[in-house]
Enzyme design. Sequence first.
Site, PDB file in Angstrom:
ATOM      1  N   GLN A 104       0.855  -1.046  -0.035  1.00 39.59           N
ATOM      2  CA  GLN A 104       0.089   0.146   0.120  1.00 39.59           C
ATOM      3  C   GLN A 104       0.719   1.192  -0.198  1.00 39.59           C
ATOM      4  O   GLN A 104       1.725   1.673   0.679  1.00 39.59           O
ATOM      5  CB  GLN A 104      -0.906  -0.128   1.373  1.00 39.59           C
ATOM      6  CG  GLN A 104      -1.917   1.248   1.242  1.00 39.59           C
ATOM      7  CD  GLN A 104      -2.783   1.214   2.644  1.00 39.59           C
ATOM      8  OE1 GLN A 104      -2.382   0.492   3.499  1.00 39.59           O
ATOM      9  NE2 GLN A 104      -3.710   1.752   2.709  1.00 39.59           N
ATOM     10  N   HIS A 110      -8.659   2.837   0.308  1.00 36.07           N
ATOM     11  CA  HIS A 110      -9.030   3.135  -1.210  1.00 36.07           C
ATOM     12  C   HIS A 110      -9.159   1.821  -2.156  1.00 36.07           C
ATOM     13  O   HIS A 110      -8.579   0.768  -1.823  1.00 36.07           O
ATOM     14  CB  HIS A 110      -8.239   3.899  -1.894  1.00 36.07           C
ATOM     15  CG  HIS A 110      -6.619   3.622  -1.833  1.00 36.07           C
ATOM     16  ND1 HIS A 110      -5.657   3.957  -0.911  1.00 36.07           N
ATOM     17  CD2 HIS A 110      -5.971   2.894  -2.993  1.00 36.07           C
ATOM     18  CE1 HIS A 110      -4.653   3.173  -1.120  1.00 36.07           C
ATOM     19  NE2 HIS A 110      -4.700   2.775  -2.346  1.00 36.07           N
ATOM     20  N   HIS A 112      -9.259   0.597  -5.793  1.00 40.38           N
ATOM     21  CA  HIS A 112      -8.961   0.920  -7.145  1.00 40.38           C
ATOM     22  C   HIS A 112     -10.193   0.216  -8.268  1.00 40.38           C
ATOM     23  O   HIS A 112     -10.561  -0.742  -7.834  1.00 40.38           O
ATOM     24  CB  HIS A 112      -7.892   0.354  -7.604  1.00 40.38           C
ATOM     25  CG  HIS A 112      -6.298   0.909  -7.048  1.00 40.38           C
ATOM     26  ND1 HIS A 112      -5.528   1.826  -7.762  1.00 40.38           N
ATOM     27  CD2 HIS A 112      -6.134   0.398  -5.760  1.00 40.38           C
ATOM     28  CE1 HIS A 112      -4.492   1.924  -6.709  1.00 40.38           C
ATOM     29  NE2 HIS A 112      -4.679   1.145  -5.561  1.00 40.38           N
TER      30      HIS A 112
HETATM   31  P1  DGP Z   1      -1.845   1.786  -3.330  1.00 37.63           P
HETATM   32  O1  DGP Z   1      -1.870   2.737  -2.092  1.00 37.63           O
HETATM   33  O2  DGP Z   1      -0.902   0.999  -3.683  1.00 37.63           O
HETATM   34  O3  DGP Z   1      -3.268   1.105  -3.812  1.00 37.63           O
HETATM   35  O4  DGP Z   1      -1.717   2.907  -4.594  1.00 37.63           O
HETATM   36  C1  DGP Z   1      -2.097   4.483  -4.502  1.00 37.63           C
HETATM   37  C2  DGP Z   1      -2.629   5.149  -5.852  1.00 37.63           C
HETATM   38  O5  DGP Z   1      -2.804   6.418  -5.677  1.00 37.63           O
HETATM   39  C3  DGP Z   1      -1.569   4.831  -7.026  1.00 37.63           C
HETATM   40  O6  DGP Z   1      -2.281   4.293  -7.935  1.00 37.63           O
HETATM   41  C4  DGP Z   1      -1.214   6.253  -7.281  1.00 37.63           C
HETATM   42  C5  DGP Z   1      -2.208   7.130  -6.618  1.00 37.63           C
HETATM   43  N1  DGP Z   1      -1.852   8.337  -6.248  1.00 37.63           N
HETATM   44  C6  DGP Z   1      -0.888   8.582  -5.479  1.00 37.63           C
HETATM   45  N2  DGP Z   1      -0.627   9.933  -5.422  1.00 37.63           N
HETATM   46  C7  DGP Z   1      -1.888  10.635  -5.958  1.00 37.63           C
HETATM   47  C8  DGP Z   1      -2.131  11.960  -6.215  1.00 37.63           C
HETATM   48  O7  DGP Z   1      -1.712  12.964  -5.687  1.00 37.63           O
HETATM   49  N3  DGP Z   1      -3.350  12.204  -7.074  1.00 37.63           N
HETATM   50  C9  DGP Z   1      -3.976  10.967  -7.505  1.00 37.63           C
HETATM   51  N4  DGP Z   1      -5.239  11.311  -8.251  1.00 37.63           N
HETATM   52  N5  DGP Z   1      -3.601   9.798  -7.274  1.00 37.63           N
HETATM   53  C10 DGP Z   1      -2.611   9.456  -6.562  1.00 37.63           C
END
Ligand code: DGP
Length: 126
Positions: A104, A110, A112
Site C-alpha cells: 500500500q 481506497h 481501485h
Molecule cells: P496503493 O496505495 O498502492 O493502492 O496506490 C495508491 C495509488 O494512488 C496509486 O495508483 C497512485 C495514486 N496516487 C498517488 N498520489 C496521487 C495523487 O496525488 N493524486 C491521485 N489522483 N492519485 C494519486
Amino acid sequence: MSFDYDDQNIFAKILRGEIPNQTVLETEYTLAFRDINPQAPVHVLVIPKGAYVTYDHFAAEADDVEILDFTRVVGKLCADLGVSTGRGDGGHRLITNAGRDGVQEVPHMHVHILGGRGLGRMLTAG
Ligand code: DGP
C-alpha cells in the site's frame, strides 16, 4: 486491534482540498477521483471521507451509513464508467492494497476500480 491514521497522507490532503484531483463522483461520505498514474483505460480510486487506513480498518470501525454509501458508490461507478457486468459491459477489477504485504502506497483506505481492457491474471510473482 488498533489502527494508526496519518493525516498527512496524500488522500487526506485531497480531502482537505490541499491537492487538486479529478473528481468523478462525490457524496457525503465518499469521494471518487482519477488515479494520477492510470494502469488501465478506466482507473478510478474510491475513498471514504473518514480517517481509515485500510479496508479492514474501515470494515471494523466505520458506521453502517459510511459502508453502505461506499459500497453503493462503487457499484454506481462501475455502471457509470462502462465497466459493469450488466448490460454487456466488459467487467472490472476492484483492488484494495493494505499494509506492507499488500504494498500500500497511500495509507488512506481506497479501492481501485480498473477496467476498459483485459486485465490479465490477478497476481504476478514478486
Ligand atoms: P496503493 O496505495 O498502492 O493502492 O496506490 C495508491 C495509488 O494512488 C496509486 O495508483 C497512485 C495514486 N496516487 C498517488 N498520489 C496521487 C495523487 O496525488 N493524486 C491521485 N489522483 N492519485 C494519486
